[in-house]
Design a protein around this motif. Sequence first.
Motif, PDB file in Angstrom:
ATOM      1  N   TYR A  71       0.808  -1.218   0.000  1.00 14.06           N
ATOM      2  CA  TYR A  71       0.000   0.000   0.000  1.00 14.06           C
ATOM      3  C   TYR A  71       0.845   1.273   0.000  1.00 14.06           C
ATOM      4  O   TYR A  71       0.316   2.372   0.019  1.00 14.06           O
ATOM      5  N   LYS A  72       2.139   1.125   0.021  1.00 14.74           N
ATOM      6  CA  LYS A  72       3.066   2.262  -0.036  1.00 14.74           C
ATOM      7  C   LYS A  72       2.846   3.262   1.101  1.00 14.74           C
ATOM      8  O   LYS A  72       2.730   4.474   0.891  1.00 14.74           O
ATOM      9  N   ASN A  73       2.754   2.717   2.317  1.00 11.25           N
ATOM     10  CA  ASN A  73       2.699   3.537   3.539  1.00 11.25           C
ATOM     11  C   ASN A  73       1.517   4.495   3.620  1.00 11.25           C
ATOM     12  O   ASN A  73       1.627   5.567   4.219  1.00 11.25           O
ATOM     13  N   ASN A  74       0.378   4.125   3.050  1.00  5.80           N
ATOM     14  CA  ASN A  74      -0.785   5.001   3.169  1.00  5.80           C
ATOM     15  C   ASN A  74      -1.789   4.474   4.182  1.00  5.80           C
ATOM     16  O   ASN A  74      -2.921   4.941   4.250  1.00  5.80           O
ATOM     17  N   ILE A  75      -1.387   3.496   5.016  1.00  7.63           N
ATOM     18  CA  ILE A  75      -2.264   2.940   6.036  1.00  7.63           C
ATOM     19  C   ILE A  75      -1.854   3.470   7.412  1.00  7.63           C
ATOM     20  O   ILE A  75      -0.695   3.387   7.811  1.00  7.63           O
ATOM     21  N   PHE A  76      -2.845   4.006   8.139  1.00  6.18           N
ATOM     22  CA  PHE A  76      -2.609   4.607   9.446  1.00  6.18           C
ATOM     23  C   PHE A  76      -3.623   4.051  10.443  1.00  6.18           C
ATOM     24  O   PHE A  76      -4.655   3.516  10.055  1.00  6.18           O
ATOM     25  N   VAL A  77      -3.316   4.175  11.726  1.00  7.01           N
ATOM     26  CA  VAL A  77      -4.166   3.603  12.764  1.00  7.01           C
ATOM     27  C   VAL A  77      -4.653   4.696  13.706  1.00  7.01           C
ATOM     28  O   VAL A  77      -3.891   5.577  14.113  1.00  7.01           O
ATOM     29  N   ALA A  78      -5.926   4.611  14.074  1.00  8.30           N
ATOM     30  CA  ALA A  78      -6.567   5.620  14.923  1.00  8.30           C
ATOM     31  C   ALA A  78      -6.342   5.292  16.403  1.00  8.30           C
ATOM     32  O   ALA A  78      -7.160   4.635  17.037  1.00  8.30           O
ATOM     33  N   LEU A  79      -5.225   5.731  16.936  1.00  4.79           N
ATOM     34  CA  LEU A  79      -4.923   5.558  18.360  1.00  4.79           C
ATOM     35  C   LEU A  79      -5.313   6.837  19.089  1.00  4.79           C
ATOM     36  O   LEU A  79      -4.473   7.683  19.395  1.00  4.79           O
ATOM     37  N   ASN A  80      -6.605   6.968  19.389  1.00  2.54           N
ATOM     38  CA  ASN A  80      -7.114   8.249  19.886  1.00  2.54           C
ATOM     39  C   ASN A  80      -6.572   8.633  21.256  1.00  2.54           C
ATOM     40  O   ASN A  80      -6.512   9.825  21.594  1.00  2.54           O
ATOM     41  N   ARG A  81      -6.122   7.663  22.057  1.00  3.30           N
ATOM     42  CA  ARG A  81      -5.609   8.027  23.384  1.00  3.30           C
ATOM     43  C   ARG A  81      -4.290   8.791  23.294  1.00  3.30           C
ATOM     44  O   ARG A  81      -3.920   9.484  24.230  1.00  3.30           O
ATOM     45  N   ARG A  82      -3.600   8.673  22.187  1.00 10.70           N
ATOM     46  CA  ARG A  82      -2.404   9.497  21.975  1.00 10.70           C
ATOM     47  C   ARG A  82      -2.783  10.966  21.801  1.00 10.70           C
ATOM     48  O   ARG A  82      -1.926  11.844  21.937  1.00 10.70           O
ATOM     49  N   PHE A  83      -4.056  11.217  21.482  1.00  7.65           N
ATOM     50  CA  PHE A  83      -4.509  12.582  21.219  1.00  7.65           C
ATOM     51  C   PHE A  83      -5.344  13.159  22.360  1.00  7.65           C
ATOM     52  O   PHE A  83      -5.897  14.246  22.224  1.00  7.65           O
ATOM     53  N   TYR A  84      -5.431  12.436  23.481  1.00  6.42           N
ATOM     54  CA  TYR A  84      -6.078  13.003  24.659  1.00  6.42           C
ATOM     55  C   TYR A  84      -5.326  14.265  25.073  1.00  6.42           C
ATOM     56  O   TYR A  84      -4.093  14.327  25.005  1.00  6.42           O
ATOM     57  N   SER A  85      -6.061  15.247  25.566  1.00  5.28           N
ATOM     58  CA  SER A  85      -5.394  16.441  26.089  1.00  5.28           C
ATOM     59  C   SER A  85      -4.530  16.070  27.293  1.00  5.28           C
ATOM     60  O   SER A  85      -3.470  16.674  27.519  1.00  5.28           O
ATOM     61  N   SER A  86      -4.936  15.057  28.072  1.00  6.53           N
ATOM     62  CA  SER A  86      -4.146  14.609  29.225  1.00  6.53           C
ATOM     63  C   SER A  86      -2.811  14.015  28.778  1.00  6.53           C
ATOM     64  O   SER A  86      -1.764  14.277  29.382  1.00  6.53           O
ATOM     65  N   THR A  87      -2.844  13.215  27.708  1.00  2.00           N
ATOM     66  CA  THR A  87      -1.618  12.599  27.188  1.00  2.00           C
ATOM     67  C   THR A  87      -0.654  13.650  26.676  1.00  2.00           C
ATOM     68  O   THR A  87       0.545  13.622  26.971  1.00  2.00           O
TER      69      THR A  87
END
Length: 308
Positions: free
Chosen positions: A112-128
């Motif tokens: 896929y030539k590096n166009n696949i990404f994963v939704a790790l929403n806890r990395r985007f918490y304001s607390s994190t």
Amino acid sequence: INIGLVGAGNIAQEYLKVIKDLKNVRCAAIFSRTPSRVKPFYKKYQIGKICYSIEEFLNQDNLDGIIIAINSESVLKVLKNLKNKKIPIMIEKPVGINFSESLLIKKLISKYKNNIFVALNRRFYSSTIKAKKIISNESSKRFIKITDQQNQKHKSQILNSNLMYANSIHLIDFISVFARGKITKIKKIKKYKKNKFHEIITKIYFSSQDEAIYYCNWNSPGSWSLDIIQNKQRCELKPLEDLTHETINNKNRIIRTKFLRDKKDNKYKPGFYLMVKNFENLIKGKTNTIVKFTEYFKTVNLIKKIYE
């Protein structure tokens, strides 16, 4: 920006809430195996088109990016259909119900030539994000303590056997976020016992001298939490969406500061607004922190080392 969405369940609707409120971003097309589920909120979220088959969805040539928000058992099948799409694709975790399937997906998307990404929403918490900023101000060794809890009483036997990949990944991924350097040693203090009431304890050592301890109590009540402890300070995320910062003053007293959640983490599912905003930046070619599948797979590999 035209987003295509695969899925119409609760998580898919959380994405739609954010997309609707972002300027110059819209859900141009949505596909679900049960299109009738889309009709009640079709107008509310200003969806451009309901697609009644995956083939119809794939024929939408105006899409700039795709978000996949479906149950983990269906991800592999959908990804096989998307193999010719060259636009960015963000997949809701877990991407694969266990290590073997994640490895199969890894081999599949190597094309896929590096166009696949994963939704790790806890990395985007304001607390994190706030905790990362705070601990970066001190260079001392980090002790990272993760408290997990899982209960193998779900209806799905597939899920029961793979909760460490489906659920514990939310906690174990924090090790990748906060620990520096490469893993040098993994010590299993108490090992995993399937379908038993027990506790698992694993110590992880890093080349930076950071250490992480992972604790999970299985098939009993408990709560999730994260601690990052340094020489002069401590950050606690408990619940994970909330941050408490502790320091010791000149009189040897502990000073505690509690940080309020970002307004966006109250209005939307925590982390989702900033995550989708970063996905928009990715599509636009701007700076972003969306997680590549290769980075996500490092956490999957760590789970295997802890549990197998």
